[in-house]
Design a protein around this motif. Sequence first.
Motif, short mmCIF file in Angstrom:
data_model
loop_
_atom_site.label_atom_id
_atom_site.label_comp_id
_atom_site.label_asym_id
_atom_site.label_seq_id
_atom_site.Cartn_x
_atom_site.Cartn_y
_atom_site.Cartn_z
N TYR A 129 -42.96 -53.06 1.14
CA TYR A 129 -42.35 -53.60 -0.08
C TYR A 129 -40.84 -53.43 -0.06
O TYR A 129 -40.07 -54.38 -0.32
CB TYR A 129 -42.95 -52.90 -1.30
CG TYR A 129 -42.20 -53.10 -2.59
CD1 TYR A 129 -42.26 -54.30 -3.28
CD2 TYR A 129 -41.43 -52.07 -3.13
CE1 TYR A 129 -41.57 -54.48 -4.47
CE2 TYR A 129 -40.75 -52.23 -4.32
CZ TYR A 129 -40.81 -53.44 -4.98
OH TYR A 129 -40.12 -53.61 -6.16
N HIS A 130 -40.39 -52.25 0.26
CA HIS A 130 -38.94 -52.03 0.29
C HIS A 130 -38.29 -52.85 1.40
O HIS A 130 -37.17 -53.37 1.24
CB HIS A 130 -38.64 -50.54 0.47
CG HIS A 130 -38.98 -49.72 -0.73
ND1 HIS A 130 -38.37 -49.89 -1.96
CD2 HIS A 130 -39.88 -48.70 -0.90
CE1 HIS A 130 -38.86 -49.01 -2.83
NE2 HIS A 130 -39.77 -48.30 -2.21
N ARG A 131 -38.99 -52.99 2.52
CA ARG A 131 -38.43 -53.76 3.63
C ARG A 131 -38.27 -55.23 3.26
O ARG A 131 -37.23 -55.83 3.54
CB ARG A 131 -39.32 -53.61 4.86
CG ARG A 131 -38.73 -54.24 6.12
CD ARG A 131 -39.66 -54.00 7.31
NE ARG A 131 -39.14 -54.58 8.53
CZ ARG A 131 -38.33 -53.97 9.38
NH1 ARG A 131 -37.95 -52.72 9.14
NH2 ARG A 131 -37.89 -54.57 10.47
N VAL A 132 -39.29 -55.83 2.64
CA VAL A 132 -39.19 -57.26 2.32
C VAL A 132 -38.15 -57.50 1.22
O VAL A 132 -37.67 -58.63 1.07
CB VAL A 132 -40.56 -57.85 1.89
CG1 VAL A 132 -41.56 -57.73 3.03
CG2 VAL A 132 -41.09 -57.23 0.61
N ARG A 133 -37.78 -56.47 0.50
CA ARG A 133 -36.75 -56.60 -0.53
C ARG A 133 -35.36 -56.28 0.02
O ARG A 133 -34.40 -56.23 -0.75
CB ARG A 133 -37.06 -55.67 -1.70
CG ARG A 133 -38.30 -56.06 -2.49
CD ARG A 133 -38.66 -55.01 -3.54
NE ARG A 133 -37.58 -54.80 -4.49
CZ ARG A 133 -36.81 -53.70 -4.53
NH1 ARG A 133 -36.98 -52.72 -3.65
NH2 ARG A 133 -35.88 -53.58 -5.44
N GLY A 134 -35.28 -56.00 1.30
CA GLY A 134 -33.98 -55.72 1.89
C GLY A 134 -33.52 -54.29 1.77
O GLY A 134 -32.34 -53.99 1.94
N GLU A 135 -34.46 -53.39 1.45
CA GLU A 135 -34.13 -51.96 1.37
C GLU A 135 -34.93 -51.19 2.41
O GLU A 135 -35.64 -50.23 2.12
CB GLU A 135 -34.40 -51.43 -0.04
CG GLU A 135 -33.52 -52.06 -1.10
CD GLU A 135 -33.67 -51.38 -2.46
OE1 GLU A 135 -33.96 -50.16 -2.51
OE2 GLU A 135 -33.50 -52.07 -3.48
N GLY A 136 -34.81 -51.62 3.65
CA GLY A 136 -35.59 -51.04 4.73
C GLY A 136 -35.26 -49.61 5.08
O GLY A 136 -35.99 -48.97 5.84
N THR A 137 -34.18 -49.07 4.51
CA THR A 137 -33.89 -47.65 4.75
C THR A 137 -34.82 -46.73 3.95
O THR A 137 -34.88 -45.53 4.21
CB THR A 137 -32.43 -47.31 4.36
OG1 THR A 137 -32.22 -47.61 2.97
CG2 THR A 137 -31.45 -48.10 5.21
N ARG A 138 -35.53 -47.30 3.00
CA ARG A 138 -36.45 -46.48 2.19
C ARG A 138 -37.74 -46.24 2.97
O ARG A 138 -38.71 -47.00 2.86
CB ARG A 138 -36.75 -47.17 0.86
CG ARG A 138 -35.59 -47.18 -0.13
CD ARG A 138 -36.04 -47.76 -1.46
NE ARG A 138 -34.99 -47.82 -2.47
CZ ARG A 138 -34.81 -46.89 -3.42
NH1 ARG A 138 -35.60 -45.83 -3.47
NH2 ARG A 138 -33.86 -47.03 -4.31
N THR A 139 -37.74 -45.20 3.77
CA THR A 139 -38.88 -44.89 4.62
C THR A 139 -39.48 -43.50 4.35
O THR A 139 -40.54 -43.18 4.88
CB THR A 139 -38.49 -44.95 6.10
OG1 THR A 139 -37.43 -44.02 6.34
CG2 THR A 139 -38.03 -46.35 6.48
#
Length: 442
Positions: A129-139
């Motif tokens: 979800y965070h990746r598809v929203r452009g927040e791929g650092t949220r891991t």
Amino acid sequence: MSSNRSLDRVDLEAFWMPFTANRQFKDKPRMLAKASGMYYWTPEGRRVLDGAAGLWCVNAGHGRREITEAVSRQIAEMDFAPVFQMGHPGAFELANEVVRWLPDGLDHVFFTNSGSESVDTALKIALAYHRVRGEGTRTRLIGRERGYHGVGFGGISVGGMVNNRKFFGAQLPGVDHLPHTHDLARNAYTRGVPTHGAHLADELERIVALHDASNIAAVIVEPVAGSTGVLIPPKGYLQRLREICTKHGILLIFDEVITGFGRGGTPFAAQYFDVTPDMITMAKGLTNGSDPMGAVAVRSGIYDAFMHGPDSAIDLFHGYTYSAHPMACAAGLATQHVYRKEGLLTRAAEIGDYWADAVHSLKGLPHVIDLRNLGLIGAVELQPIPGKPGARGFDVFVRAFEKGLLARVTGDIIALSPPLVIERQQVDELVGKLGDAIRESA
């Protein structure tokens, strides 16, 4: 299957039993051969009151004819159907039935085969979800000490029960843990939700300050920590977690594999505590334990975030061969109809005061140091034998079974979660047998 056939010691060896002291069990087996209503029967015909709903899952009681007939009809009509780029009506019908029980806004359901798979699915959805929203650092994922989230590598990573983690070496990187909420000194013998400890949720702010919110994907907690021994959250604790997650854009996941489907007196614990998470994992009571099945419910904003790009493109690269298995769906639909027809998902609220009185009547018995309850959940915490942690709890568990009561044991805690159909005289029977086992164990 010949469930009443006598098994020799050698017959027991092939099955490596899960979460079991295999050598002790196989020397002195505790076998179950039949079940109906509130009871099991051993192969010898001895009746055993089910004080654990099987394994927190048989919420509507055993041997429900409606479920048996639904599964029988389904396997005769269609035994299997793929749900990768295909579908069958039962999957969509069951998803809609589940959504009807959920808090407003949680209106999409992804089916799995167990609670463990549900947890790993929810964690993967959070990362994606965070990746598809452009927040791929949220891991980074945040769990809690003494938490239990199944046995997949995701679940044991965010989980906080030591023995479930220590034997398996490397786990998911980037995981941190909140402190647990158990405060025996200040909250012992509380009826329902304890008073002290809401401030422990503020530890999430410390973790955010350490890692920065831009790197944190999700927090996962059980509303009531079940497998570790029934730890009920302090008043205001879950609300505070929700506030902090919302403030920092972190997803909040409730693991309701145990508390889902009426255990607390509402359909889900989210409603009991009046806190709506972003995702809810479930299993167990979804099919009344009759067929392996789990699910993850997500709010519409999460689902919608994936619905971009070409219409023919796969939006979530995740799933299982047996997701939404036709027989599991049939069992799930029949189970939901039983719950609705008999009002079982609020039954724990109706009998809850009587249950609380019964559980707390054990106060004063030898070595009992705490009693806890919520809805139709209970726990008896026992003083450990010095140098032998867990020995007293296991002895009480075995003695209770010998007296005709199935309970759960975790360390020196006896956990109780009877089917929601339990009547008052059966509550008395349960507490009476457990009390006798505790006295004898002393």
